[in-house]
Scaffold this motif. Structure first.
Motif: not given
Lengths: 349, 349
Positions: B20, B136-138, B22, B16-18, B12-13
């Motif tokens: 992911l 969505t986060t860790s 999307k 990135g958050e955006f 997932l790294e």
């Protein structure tokens, strides 16, 4: 000093889930006329008449988004609400309700949750939003918070990320980088505390930036100022992940480019002095440090005279044609391409 | 067989958050006319015209609310949406939008999240609700899901928990206890699997109750049936924590008592046979076992003829004066006080 001390501890098991929610939310009043039914049914009910409904949600995880080692629970409750209200204000909407859900492990007692909800209540009261729902449950490890904020706006008032035009001015509220540097100070003191628990850190010189980290505010006041000045932004976003990342969102969604001027970026003197102390570049901190919760927006050049001289607002650049890209114009007058340096929770592991 | 096998694993790294968010939400279409703006701005925007807005939220924690040892991620995504839609239907409202937030530790790869969102999409499609936001986060450990469901209703259509009157009939949709017993079967097979991983359990005889646990449905169809029959419940709640706990909620908020008849409680034959196999009392399971997501409601006696004989609906009792309290009338015609035996996540630790 930085540790959360709480000698009392009432077990959550005794209260059960329904008793717990009732107990924690008993002192919350509904003040918004749009809140028809709050906590206590399968769902909350709101009446926004002909206005639009605006909804935003965030998940905060212990050890990822906050550290209870230096974040008092009351502040955490406050901040959890604030970060979500900030998203509603970034739509130029009025925040009216929140739902707050928490999952906690059995190391938390009732008193800890009361402290957290105390912070939630303080934020609700100050920003005039109603707590209308939520969920309280157990976790296997640590604390988790999920907040959904609800707001309302007339269609013509809403401001999206996508409305910026070339030549629009780029404006930011307040100043930047403080929350990130406040976190650096707190992390440093935590390490000192580990080595010598009797050491009493002097946070006084850092009080502004520590408060920016622990007790941020959402810029509801900026909307009121803009409304009075009769300025409607063409696009808007809140700064949660750092200035450069947010600028790139505006550029992408508005299909424009941007010139950002380094010498215009507003920095508090504490940010400048603490950057030097940490041997960090203050511009990089403003560009990449998150959690400032300031508003970043674009306005038509014709509105410049209206905002000129307002101490809450700083023009930091202007939008360009898309093909020109997004750049930082440094003090030395060199042009550097803006890159998203925002905080990514997945890369921190 | 019960283990989640997935040979592929994209970190997932990298995304990135955006990127992911999307990627995971790219195949979601907006179908509700009320969804003006979905994912991609600071907040979503909805237009409910003059109708009321209904909001409900739930937090699901790995190891507390679900076990990935036997819960496939696609089913989990589906169920996370369903349990929240159920709350909206329990208000007699139309579910229109959901926000879905997840926190995952780095043991989850992209493929796992895709599976989860596949289930979310299936539920959204079947129930015609739009995914309009989320986060969505860790996490440091395990998986956490927070869903907020949004719906709409005209004021006169809304049904609260508080409208039941003495002599109203108590009605339940479908049958009860299946989801809880399905969980018992899955827990037993998990233990067998631990001892002998080559053992292939035969879940065929339990398929109904296992499905009730792994892939529950929200009773949107019941609202349509009642609407066609021109029956408006006087009060309503969904059964997430067990029949007796939900009856007590209706009694408390409507300020009435209740007589529930043991011989009327609808049970599937699989529930009866599996109860015997587990040496459990099927009535106790229906009263205390949660997660059936059936609707429990009260109707005026005058409406009895309209619902009589409908295979989806069972009259299981009637409301009384508050002072008479809430009781189960057993098959042996003894009267036992109803107690909340619902699931309490804080007592399971």
């Amino acid at each position: 000093m930085l540790e959360n001390k709480n000698p009392q501890r009432t077990s959550l098991e005794k209260m059960g889930e329904f008793g717990l929610i009732k107990h924690l939310t008993q002192n919350f009043e509904l003040v918004q006329p749009s809140s028809l039914k709050g906590i206590g049914d399968d769902a909350a009910v709101m009446d926004f008449k002909e206005d639009k409904t605006v909804v935003s949600t965030d998940l905060l995880v212990e050890g990822v988004h906050f550290d209870l080692g230096y974040m008092p629970l009351k502040h955490l409750g406050y901040k959890s609400v604030i970060v979500n209200l900030s998203d509603i204000y970034a739509m130029n909407a009025v925040a009216t309700q929140v739902t707050v859900s928490i999952a906690v492990s059995n190391r938390f007692g009732l008193e800890a949750l009361e402290e957290f909800y105390d912070g939630v209540r303080t934020a609700c009261k100050l920003y005039q939003v109603d707590l209308i729902g939520g969920d309280t449950t157990s976790s296997n490890k640590g604390m988790l918070i999920s907040v959904t904020a609800i707001g309302t706006a007339k269609e013509e008032e809403l401001v999206y990320r996508s409305g910026a035009k070339p030549n629009d001015l780029l404006v930011v509220s307040g100043d930047l980088g403080g929350a990130y540097l406040g976190l650096q100070v707190l992390e440093r003191e935590k390490e000192v505390f580990k080595v010598n628990p009797n050491n009493q850190p002097d946070l006084e010189p850092y009080s502004y930036i520590v408060e920016r980290q622990l007790k941020p505010e959402a810029r509801k006041d900026i909307l009121e100022i803009l409304n009075k000045l009769e300025v409607k932004p063409t696009s808007m976003i809140d700064i949660s992940d750092g200035l450069s990342s947010e600028i790139l969102h505006l550029c992408e969604q508005s299909e424009v480019g941007c010139n950002l001027f380094e010498d215009k970026i507003p920095l508090d003197p504490t940010v400048i002095s603490t950057s030097e102390e940490f041997k960090m570049d203050s511009t990089m901190i403003a560009l990449g440090g998150g959690e400032d919760y300031e508003l970043l927006f674009t306005i038509d050049q014709a509105d410049f005279d209206k905002i000129k001289g307002n101490p809450n607002l700083t023009v930091i650049g202007h939008m360009t044609d898309k093909k020109e890209g997004a750049h930082l114009i440094t003090r030395a007058n060199t042009k550097i391409q803006l890159k998203a340096q925002g905080w990514n929770s997945f890369s921190e592991e």
